[in-house]
Write an enzyme that holds these catalytic residues in place. Structure first.
Site, PDB file in Angstrom:
ATOM      1  N   ASN A 137       0.874  -1.173   0.000  1.00  0.00           N
ATOM      2  CA  ASN A 137       0.000   0.000   0.000  1.00  0.00           C
ATOM      3  C   ASN A 137       0.911   1.223   0.000  1.00  0.00           C
ATOM      4  OD1 ASN A 137      -1.823   2.034   0.370  1.00  0.00           O
ATOM      5  ND2 ASN A 137      -2.527   1.345   2.397  1.00  0.00           N
ATOM      6  N   LYS A 161       0.102   4.189  -0.306  1.00  0.00           N
ATOM      7  CA  LYS A 161      -0.571   5.374   0.258  1.00  0.00           C
ATOM      8  C   LYS A 161      -0.340   6.573  -0.679  1.00  0.00           C
ATOM      9  CE  LYS A 161      -0.196   3.208   4.726  1.00  0.00           C
ATOM     10  NZ  LYS A 161      -0.171   3.296   6.171  1.00  0.00           N
ATOM     11  N   HIS A 218      -9.490   1.349   4.595  1.00  0.00           N
ATOM     12  CA  HIS A 218      -8.210   1.486   5.292  1.00  0.00           C
ATOM     13  C   HIS A 218      -8.361   2.398   6.504  1.00  0.00           C
ATOM     14  CE1 HIS A 218      -4.081   2.643   6.153  1.00  0.00           C
ATOM     15  NE2 HIS A 218      -3.774   1.467   5.648  1.00  0.00           N
ATOM     16  N   GLU A 231      -6.766   4.834   7.460  1.00  0.00           N
ATOM     17  CA  GLU A 231      -6.663   6.270   7.171  1.00  0.00           C
ATOM     18  C   GLU A 231      -7.956   6.795   6.536  1.00  0.00           C
ATOM     19  OE1 GLU A 231      -2.956   5.578   5.252  1.00  0.00           O
ATOM     20  OE2 GLU A 231      -2.221   4.999   7.235  1.00  0.00           O
ATOM     21  N   GLU A 283      -5.491  -4.774  10.358  1.00  0.00           N
ATOM     22  CA  GLU A 283      -4.419  -3.807  10.583  1.00  0.00           C
ATOM     23  C   GLU A 283      -4.693  -3.055  11.885  1.00  0.00           C
ATOM     24  OE1 GLU A 283      -2.365  -2.649   6.699  1.00  0.00           O
ATOM     25  OE2 GLU A 283      -4.191  -1.469   6.731  1.00  0.00           O
ATOM     26  N   GLY A 310       2.397   2.423  10.664  1.00  0.00           N
ATOM     27  CA  GLY A 310       3.313   3.548  10.510  1.00  0.00           C
ATOM     28  C   GLY A 310       4.036   3.949  11.785  1.00  0.00           C
ATOM     29  N   SER A 368       3.430  -1.976  10.167  1.00  0.00           N
ATOM     30  CA  SER A 368       4.881  -1.948  10.376  1.00  0.00           C
ATOM     31  C   SER A 368       5.569  -3.274  10.057  1.00  0.00           C
ATOM     32  CB  SER A 368       5.210  -1.511  11.816  1.00  0.00           C
ATOM     33  OG  SER A 368       4.741  -0.205  12.055  1.00  0.00           O
TER      34      SER A 368
HETATM   35  P1  13P Z   1       3.033   0.505   7.514  1.00  0.00           P
HETATM   36  O1  13P Z   1       3.547  -0.812   6.980  1.00  0.00           O
HETATM   37  O2  13P Z   1       3.758   1.690   6.972  1.00  0.00           O
HETATM   38  O3  13P Z   1       2.902   0.476   9.012  1.00  0.00           O
HETATM   39  O4  13P Z   1       1.514   0.660   6.949  1.00  0.00           O
HETATM   40  C1  13P Z   1       0.643  -0.403   7.080  1.00  0.00           C
HETATM   41  C2  13P Z   1      -0.571  -0.107   6.315  1.00  0.00           C
HETATM   42  O5  13P Z   1      -1.338   0.787   6.654  1.00  0.00           O
HETATM   43  C3  13P Z   1      -0.818  -0.893   5.101  1.00  0.00           C
HETATM   44  O6  13P Z   1      -2.098  -0.655   4.599  1.00  0.00           O
END
Ligand code: 13P
Length: 249
Positions: free
Chosen positions: A12, A14, A96, A98, A166, A172, A212
């Site tokens: 992802n 983002k 997601h 976010e 997640e 993150g 992460s």
């Molecule tokens: P990170 O791997 O950067 O923590 O992000 C995970 C994520 O949100 C994947 O959709």
């Protein structure tokens, strides 16, 4: 992972990437080598879906990171499943953390988006997970079951769905869930599928972990019986993504 489920690793990106950066990612993914035993999909910014589809290897699927629940019309700024397919892409990431927490998307809206994307022929990666305060107050199971229950009425074909658990506190932050923490929730999710959908769907649906994940943490996580792969954020922009794709070898 155990059973017949094919290991699945999603990236992802983002809101990251330029054409030049995507060309670099495409290069290390072409070089690989990528395990043929892993299904790989990367989630690209909407404006680069076509470019990414053209540049990434054909055996890597491309996902949008969102879409709307209508085919077309007066929905400024939105993208439809048909547009994603028109660019040669087969997947969409929906719900997601976010989207939920920065943009205020509700369980209901996410569920409707999942239903519409499936009806238009996209494969869907629905995401969900608990916040830190919810985990600390012992509510993880209640929260993730409620998120799944909201999606269920609109999931018409489970074979087109890969569930991404997640935990929000792990996204993150560098705080990967421990293999035991992740396995505990994945086993509960599979039991939920058994109790609320069917034994067959529980056995065949991939449940992937995100938060992460790195080349350093992926192998032990992948060895857990109910972890069928990953959804990778930051590390999917780097060459170590290849090691995560190959975690199961
Ligand atoms: P990170 O791997 O950067 O923590 O992000 C995970 C994520 O949100 C994947 O959709």
């Amino acid at each position: 992972m155990t059973g017949d489920r094919k290991f699945f690793v999603g990236g992802n990106w983002k809101m990251n990437g330029t054409k030049a950066e995507i060309a670099v990612i495409a290069k290390f993914m072409k070089t690989g080598p990528l395990s043929p035993n892993t299904e790989v999909v990367v989630g690209c910014p909407q404006c680069y879906l076509g470019y990414s589809r053209e540049h990434l290897p054909a055996n890597v699927g491309v996902a949008a990171q969102n879409c709307y629940k209508a085919a077309k019309g007066a929905f400024t700024g939105e993208v439809s499943p048909g547009m994603i397919k028109d660019l040669g892409c087969e997947w969409v990431i929906l719900g997601h953390s976010e989207r939920r927490n920065v943009f205020g998307e509700s369980d209901q809206l996410i569920s409707e988006k999942i239903g519409f994307a499936l009806s238009e022929g996209l494969k869907v990666i629905p995401c969900f997970g608990e916040q830190l305060a919810e985990r600390e107050s012992g509510r993880t199971k209640e929260v993730v079951f409620a998120q799944l229950s909201a999606m269920k009425p609109n999931i018409t074909d489970w074979s087109k769905v890969v569930l991404a658990y997640e935990p929000v506190w792990a996204i993150g932050t560098g705080l990967t869930a421990s293999p035991a923490q992740a396995q505990e929730v994945h086993a509960q999710l599979r039991q939920w599928l058994r109790d609320n959908v069917s034994e067959e769907v529980a056995n065949s649906t991939r449940i992937i972990y995100g938060g992460s994940v790195t080349a350093g943490t992926c192998k032990e996580l992948a060895s857990q019986p109910d972890i069928d792969g990953f959804l990778v954020g930051g590390a999917s922009l780097k060459p170590e993504f290849v090691a995560i794709i190959n975690a199961q070898q």
